[in-house]
Design an enzyme around this catalytic site. Structure first.
Site, PDB file in Angstrom:
ATOM      1  CB  ALA A  60      -0.902  -0.007   1.221  1.00  0.00           C
ATOM      2  CB  VAL A  86       4.606   0.990   4.438  1.00  0.00           C
ATOM      3  CG1 VAL A  86       4.551   2.473   4.057  1.00  0.00           C
ATOM      4  CG2 VAL A  86       3.675   0.716   5.621  1.00  0.00           C
ATOM      5  CE  LYS A  87       4.659  -0.023  -5.110  1.00  0.00           C
ATOM      6  NZ  LYS A  87       3.635  -0.404  -6.119  1.00  0.00           N
ATOM      7  CB  VAL A  88       8.610   4.133   1.096  1.00  0.00           C
ATOM      8  CG1 VAL A  88       9.290   5.479   1.296  1.00  0.00           C
ATOM      9  CG2 VAL A  88       7.818   3.739   2.340  1.00  0.00           C
TER      10      VAL A  88
END
EC number: 2.2.1.2
Length: 219
Positions: A60, A86-88
């Site tokens: 996400a 968590v997509k950064v």
């Protein structure tokens, strides 16, 4: 090799999961928009719906580009479900945030990787996954598969735990090449996964078997 599906479409995710080979899902704001999903509440509800389908690994993506904003969004996303990664983005503030998330036990996927140096930084910061974009490099006449191979070799040299998640996979040969050179994960559209099922000799052989069976049965 893990198979992730790159979509926000629930029907496609269910189809891939029911095939029995799906290990996760990757999403991004563009994929959400493609499904007509907008507004924070709707996006959160959609992530929860995806998590209800698959067993693990739902990437996400944060929208913020400043450190504080990335941390705030990332924590909120991670709270939704233990399956969330968590997509950064690969930017300076993103690398700092990955280091923070790693210290807090929050899994991350560093996205928009286009060079080996970026992949090294993400790994040193403690990213769970890095996402080099194969197809987008091919689009500008660079060999995306070569980048995957470079990163795999670098990580093996130094024992980085970060997994190489080959992204922007456009067709079955992209996926097979990534498997050959040791990518840990490939994320791709449903059509690429189902494309692996197809071979003309399989179709011809099955048709012959069925025809012979029908003939022997007097049909």
């Amino acid at each position: 090799m893990k198979f992730f599906i790159d979509t926000a479409n629930l029907s496609e995710i269910k189809e891939a999961y029911e095939l029995g080979v799906l290990d996760g899902v990757t999403t991004n704001p563009s994929l959400m928009a493609k499904e007509g999903i907008s507004g924070d509440d709707n996006i959160i509800a959609h992530y929860k719906a995806i998590c209800n389908i698959v067993d693990d690994n739902v990437s996400a993506e944060v929208i913020a580009t400043d450190f504080e904003g990335i941390i705030k969004e990332g924590k909120e996303l991670a709270k939704l479900d233990d399956k969330i990664v968590v997509k950064v983005p690969m930017i300076k503030e993103g690398v700092k945030a990955i280091k923070y998330f790693s210290s807090e036990g929050i899994r991350t996927n560093c996205t928009l990787i286009f060079g080996p140096g970026q992949a090294i930084l993400a790994a040193k910061a403690g990213a769970t996954y890095v996402s080099p974009f194969v197809g987008r490099l091919d689009d500008i006449s660079y060999d995306g598969i070569d980048l995957i191979e470079q990163i795999v070799n670098i990580y093996e040299n130094y024992g980085y735990a970060t997994q190489v998640l080959a992204a922007s996979i456009r067709h079955t040969m992209h996926l097979i090449k990534c498997a050959e050179i040791g990518a840990d994960v490939a994320t791709c559209p449903l059509k690429v996964i189902t494309g692996l099922l197809k071979h003309p000799l399989t179709d011809a052989g099955l048709a012959q078997f069925l025809a012979d069976h029908a003939k022997a049965a007097g049909k």
